[in-house]
Design an enzyme around this catalytic site. Structure first.
Site, mmCIF file in Angstrom:
data_model
loop_
_atom_site.group_PDB
_atom_site.id
_atom_site.type_symbol
_atom_site.label_atom_id
_atom_site.label_comp_id
_atom_site.label_asym_id
_atom_site.label_seq_id
_atom_site.Cartn_x
_atom_site.Cartn_y
_atom_site.Cartn_z
ATOM 1 N N ALA A 1 -81.577 43.795 41.210
ATOM 2 C CA ALA A 1 -81.675 45.254 41.320
ATOM 3 C C ALA A 1 -82.478 45.643 42.551
ATOM 4 C CB ALA A 1 -82.308 45.840 40.066
ATOM 5 N N TYR B 1 -87.993 51.536 28.710
ATOM 6 C CA TYR B 1 -86.575 51.855 28.873
ATOM 7 C C TYR B 1 -86.240 53.159 28.160
ATOM 8 C CZ TYR B 1 -86.359 46.857 30.088
ATOM 9 O OH TYR B 1 -86.562 45.626 30.649
ATOM 10 N N LEU C 1 -80.239 44.037 32.824
ATOM 11 C CA LEU C 1 -81.048 43.268 31.881
ATOM 12 C C LEU C 1 -80.382 41.931 31.563
ATOM 13 C CD1 LEU C 1 -81.930 46.189 29.434
ATOM 14 C CD2 LEU C 1 -83.405 45.199 31.205
ATOM 15 N N HIS D 1 -77.145 43.674 27.042
ATOM 16 C CA HIS D 1 -76.289 44.663 27.697
ATOM 17 C C HIS D 1 -75.662 45.661 26.730
ATOM 18 C CE1 HIS D 1 -75.639 41.983 31.497
ATOM 19 N NE2 HIS D 1 -76.865 42.452 31.399
ATOM 20 N N LYS E 1 -72.449 42.433 34.831
ATOM 21 C CA LYS E 1 -71.536 41.508 34.161
ATOM 22 C C LYS E 1 -72.318 40.266 33.735
ATOM 23 C CE LYS E 1 -72.026 39.022 37.745
ATOM 24 N NZ LYS E 1 -72.876 37.823 37.567
ATOM 25 N N ARG F 1 -80.729 32.087 33.745
ATOM 26 C CA ARG F 1 -79.414 31.470 33.552
ATOM 27 C C ARG F 1 -79.502 30.129 32.834
ATOM 28 N NH1 ARG F 1 -79.957 34.171 38.070
ATOM 29 N NH2 ARG F 1 -78.343 35.669 38.747
ATOM 30 N N ASP G 1 -72.117 33.770 34.113
ATOM 31 C CA ASP G 1 -72.676 34.334 35.334
ATOM 32 C C ASP G 1 -71.633 34.496 36.422
ATOM 33 O OD1 ASP G 1 -74.710 35.273 37.076
ATOM 34 O OD2 ASP G 1 -74.871 33.277 37.974
#
Length: 330
Positions: free
Chosen positions: A15, A58, A74, A79, A97, A166, A178
């Site tokens: 971001a 949030y 996030l 999500h 995604k 990840r 990912d």
């Protein structure tokens, strides 16, 4: 409303480095808010979004009357939850995604989108890049003839980054969630076809997440093969091989980071192979994506990459998991 006021849930590196600047640079929009409990993480955002409002939760951001749309980078497993909460609060949402861990989970977000009339989309940015729009147009115009084979590859090496999200199976980690979404979704986008069957899977896991995979599939009119990995040298390409030509896309997923985005179209002329190179040295697909989103909200036009398309890619991923599980039981 003349422009969209954007907020971001979480001060993630992506971001900060990519989507934050894109949200602020895109026409008809502006980044105005960030939700993070870390004041230090908010500082870099003020460098390109001067005067940004920082919320410490949030909930505070999504309920703010000064925010119209929310970008959600996030961890994957959060999500659907936060997309739903943001829409309940009246915000349009652009979600990183994969939007969900299973195709069926898209239904909740789609239903809420339809009930609220808000725009909800997965941040599948490549389909907004002119490289991919041209590739689809060339394919549909018959530039390579009848399609026989599609191959995709996307890799990087994060083995040294042991704390990388990840690597966490509880948070939707793994290479296929990912980056598999890119090589699977790209084949679907260009051809407009859905896989009939996953023919084979070869998946290597570490600590519960996939770090390398080779997948083959049969589509109605072509054969597909794809490799994604978090344990290989950085590389990415897509190849569409037809009876009359070959179309290769370089830097198809991270234009200008993995090199220049190009389409190399090779066909057979009277005097031998003819190669045409179509270059895209400056386009930013993140900015194009946000501009498409802004235009859809402000002008009431259809968004080019609806959730139904993104659900189709997740369905292919689900098919890969199912095939792998079936092979493991043999």
């Amino acid at each position: 409303m003349t422009h969209l006021r954007w907020g971001i849930l979480g001060a993630s590196k992506f971001a900060r480095d990519q989507m934050g600047p894109a949200l602020n640079a895109a026409r008809r929009g502006k980044l105005v808010a960030l939700a993070t409990s870390s004041a230090d993480k908010a500082v870099p955002f003020d460098a390109f979004a001067t005067g940004i409002t920082v919320y410490d939760s949030y909930e505070a951001l999504i309920t703010s009357p000064n925010v119209d749309a929310v970008y959600i980078p996030l961890p994957n497993h959060l999500h659907v939850e936060w997309a739903s909460k943001a829409m309940d609060a009246g915000k349009h949402v652009l979600v990183e995604k994969p939007l969900a861990m299973h195709a069926s989970e898209f239904d909740q977000v789609i239903a809420k989108r339809d009930a609220t009339g808000l725009l909800a989309a997965e941040a599948y940015m490549i389909v907004h890049h002119p490289q991919w729009l041209r590739a689809k147009a060339l394919y549909e115009a018959g530039a390579i003839g009848k399609l026989v084979r599609v191959s995709g590859a996307f890799s990087y090496d994060n083995s040294a980054d042991v704390s990388n999200i990840r690597h966490d199976p509880s948070k939707g980690g793994g290479a296929i969630p990912d980056i598999g979404v890119y090589i699977y979704g790209a084949a679907r986008f260009v051809t407009g076809e859905e896989p009939d069957e996953i023919l084979s899977t070869d998946i290597r896991r570490e600590n519960g997440v996939d770090v390398w995979s080779h997948v083959t599939a049969r589509f109605p009119s072509f054969h597909y093969t794809g490799v994604v990995s978090m344990r290989m040298a950085p590389w990415q390409e897509m190849v569409f091989h037809g009876e009359k030509g070959v179309m290769r896309l370089s830097a198809p997923f991270n234009a200008n980071l993995y090199g220049e985005a190009r389409i190399e179209l090779q066909t057979q002329g009277d005097d031998g192979p003819e190669v045409q190179a179509i270059r895209y040295p400056a386009d930013n697909h993140y900015v194009h994506q946000v501009e498409a989103f802004n235009g859809s909200v402000l002008d009431g036009v259809a968004y080019p990459c609806p959730l139904e398309f993104s659900k189709g890619t997740q369905n292919m991923i689900d098919m890969v998991w199912a095939k792998d599980n079936a092979e493991a039981r043999l």
